[in-house]
Design an enzyme around this catalytic site. Structure first.
Site, PDB file in Angstrom:
ATOM      1  N   CYS A  33       0.798  -1.219   0.000  1.00 42.75           N
ATOM      2  CA  CYS A  33       0.000   0.000   0.000  1.00 42.75           C
ATOM      3  C   CYS A  33       0.831   1.268   0.000  1.00 42.75           C
ATOM      4  CB  CYS A  33      -0.978   0.002   1.164  1.00 42.75           C
ATOM      5  SG  CYS A  33      -0.170  -0.254   2.731  1.00 42.75           S
ATOM      6  N   ASP A  35       3.146   2.435   2.210  1.00 43.24           N
ATOM      7  CA  ASP A  35       3.394   3.122   3.461  1.00 43.24           C
ATOM      8  C   ASP A  35       4.834   2.948   3.931  1.00 43.24           C
ATOM      9  OD1 ASP A  35       0.920   4.000   3.358  1.00 43.24           O
ATOM     10  OD2 ASP A  35       0.068   2.464   4.636  1.00 43.24           O
ATOM     11  N   CYS A 102       1.452  -5.376   7.452  1.00 45.96           N
ATOM     12  CA  CYS A 102       1.840  -4.202   8.231  1.00 45.96           C
ATOM     13  C   CYS A 102       2.789  -4.633   9.346  1.00 45.96           C
ATOM     14  CB  CYS A 102       0.629  -3.513   8.844  1.00 45.96           C
ATOM     15  SG  CYS A 102      -0.762  -3.357   7.737  1.00 45.96           S
TER      16      CYS A 102
HETATM   17  S1  FES Z   1      -2.611  -1.541   5.377  1.00 46.63           S
HETATM   18 FE1  FES Z   1      -1.320   0.024   4.701  1.00 46.63          FE
HETATM   19  S2  FES Z   1       0.048   0.231   6.374  1.00 46.63           S
HETATM   20 FE2  FES Z   1      -1.341  -1.238   7.079  1.00 46.63          FE
END
Ligand code: FES
Lengths: 146, 399
Positions: A33, A35, A102
């Site tokens: 994603c 991040d 994550c």
């Molecule tokens: S789903 Fe994107 S950081 Fe957890």
């Protein structure tokens, strides 16, 4: 959706910040994603005495960072390296399946902080860690490209 | 804790009066509308009355309204039903990139089944430019489907202009009006559409009741085969209580529309003004051509799911199009197709207002939300900027 522990670490995250004179800093991007998690550690006599984090990510990612930084404190480098996405998730009372990556992010950011520490100390980096580095670089690239 | 519900685009609460209207059909009036005795004919009559009310909400003839189980079914029905009915004329259809999944995935299904699909790009506000549609039309095009109002960014498409282009070219035009019907004036003749989808739970009716308007005389292939319900166009014993509820909801929505629009618009404007005061927060979607109760933003340097959780802890319910908040872990295709960079799309947050929201709700939101933003920014490694990942110039301008 989240366990009590996750919500607690998310709402009251421990160890938020950066250690100004850190001995090791690790940053890991999330290919799923996009991040980013950044962990810095302070090491004394082979033991991690302090750890801090900054995270751009979901509730689970923030809880994971908080938990990882809690878990490593007081551990030797070798002990800290045994922290995995499973042990972090377990300590958090479990994570939903689609949020396991994550947890991965936390374990990887920590590993990279330890690598950084080791390379600063002139300790040889194991092979596995080298491939990790490569992966992280491509992640950065895609982030720029988006 | 008091719940402040700002997620009306997800669904609406069922109004008390609507529930009351439905209750007899969940109890003693349980008849099958096809049964010849009175219990059955009363159910039949109830459905036809509901059909009139739904038709009246969208300015249609009652016989042009086909009840379905959901807005998604209505969209599936429209796309497949028209593509198949007209495949002898051509096998090309056009949809926009900002459609609901039920339209996008129906289009993808048709693509796999031998049709050609054009996915139209949008501008930075999420709007389809009429010229883009004109250029996409080929001799083979039989159907164009463009969403009326975006549930994600609130933008209202220039449907009248777009449908006129389709008409000039003898192409059928469908619009997904699920987010707009009952929330802004929707009139099938005014819009010039051949098909239109709407769903009851978007205007305080029950879930499980929706409809597809099909212009009289237009041939459509059924999605569900079976008995002669809905004139053979949609088989299956009717969900009588839900349909009755939809009728009541349509009647109330029509009567209350001007007042509701005024109310939510006032709250929305206050909300947008308050939130965009926070630094590095951008309004998404069109600044003026948007749903009156729709306020959507991208908050830089933080992520949407985290915002939702912190808001929920304060009793505030909202939505996000961020990758982390989606089950598939993909950023909203609507935001990306508007040219919003993935990192900024992560900060998506959407507030959608309803009649029951008050000015006090907005004051509360405006007192809590900025604090939540600062707390999450304290945690974010990007609080001071994106660093070398910064994509300057691509961010949507404030307002
Ligand atoms: S789903 Fe994107 S950081 Fe957890």
């Amino acid at each position: 959706m989240y366990s009590k522990e996750v919500m607690d670490h998310f709402m009251n995250p421990r160890n938020v910040g950066e250690i100004p004179d850190a001995d090791g800093v690790g940053e890991e991007g999330n290919p799923t994603c996009g991040d980013v998690m950044k962990i810095s550690i302070k090491v004394k006599d082979g033991k991690i005495i302090d750890a801090k984090f900054k995270t751009f990510g979901c509730g689970a990612a923030i809880a994971v960072s908080s938990m990882v930084t809690e878990m490593v404190k007081g551990k030797t480098i070798e002990e800290a390296l045994s922290i995995s996405k499973e042990t972090v998730a377990e300590a958090l009372g479990g994570l939903p399946a689609q949020k396991m990556h994550c947890s991965n992010l936390g374990a990887d950011a920590l590993r990279r902080a330890i690598e950084d520490y080791k390379s600063k100390q002139g300790i040889q980096t194991p092979k596995a860690a080298k491939t990790k580095k490569k992966k992280a670089k491509t992640v950065k690239k895609t982030r720029k490209g988006t | 804790m008091k719940i402040r519900y700002f997620d009306h685009v997800a669904t609406n609460p069922l109004r008390e009066e609507i529930l009351e209207a439905m209750l007899p059909y969940l109890k003693e009036e349980f008849g099958n509308p096809l049964s010849p005795y009175e219990l059955g004919t009363r159910a039949r009559t109830a459905i036809e009355e509901a059909r009139e009310k739904v038709a009246s909400l969208i300015g249609a003839k009652p016989s042009a309204v086909i009840f379905t189980s959901s807005g998604a079914e209505a969209n599936n029905f429209a796309l497949r039903g028209i593509a198949l009915a007209r495949q002898n004329k051509g096998k090309h259809i056009i949809v926009s990139r900002v459609e609901h999944h039920s339209v996008l995935n129906s289009a993808r299904f048709l693509e796999k089944s031998g049709f050609t699909v054009t996915f139209l790009p949008v501008d930075k506000h999420g709007m389809v430019e009429p010229d883009t549609l004109k250029k996409a039309i080929t001799k083979e095009t039989t159907l164009v489907s463009i969403i009326h109002a975006s549930p994600e960014v609130g933008t209202i498409q220039p449907i009248k202009e777009l449908s006129a282009i389709a008409k000039e070219n003898d192409i059928i035009f469908h619009t997904d009006a699920v987010a707009s019907a009952g929330n802004i004036p929707v009139d099938v003749n005014e819009l010039g559409v051949d098909l239109l989808s709407l769903a009851a739970h978007q205007f305080y009716g029950p879930k499980g009741a929706a409809a597809l308007y099909v212009r009289p005389g237009l041939r459509i292939v059924p999605l569900i085969y079976g008995g002669i319900q809905e004139n053979g166009r949609r088989a299956g014993t009717e969900n009588v209580p839900a349909i009755v509820g939809m009728g009541k909801a349509a009647q109330m929505a029509k009567a209350e529309l001007p007042e509701k629009m005024k109310h939510v618009k006032k709250l929305r404007d206050k909300l947008i003004e308050g939130i965009t005061k926070v630094e590095n927060v951008y309004l998404t979607g069109h600044p003026t051509e948007r749903l009156p109760g729709h306020a959507s933003f991208c908050v830089e340097f933080i992520e949407g799911e985290a915002m939702l959780l912190m808001l929920a802890a304060k009793g505030i319910y909202a939505a996000s199009g961020s990758a982390c908040s989606s089950k598939a872990l993909k950023a909203s295709p609507v935001l990306l197709s508007m040219g919003i960079p993935a990192s900024l799309a992560q900060g998506s947050i959407v507030f959608t207002l309803g009649s029951e929201n008050s000015e006090e709700d907005i004051d509360y939101l405006l007192s809590e939300f900025p604090q939540i933003i600062s707390r999450l920014r304290e945690i974010s490694p990007y609080a001071g900027g994106w660093g070398n990942t910064e994509e300057k110039g691509q961010c949507i301008p404030k307002k």
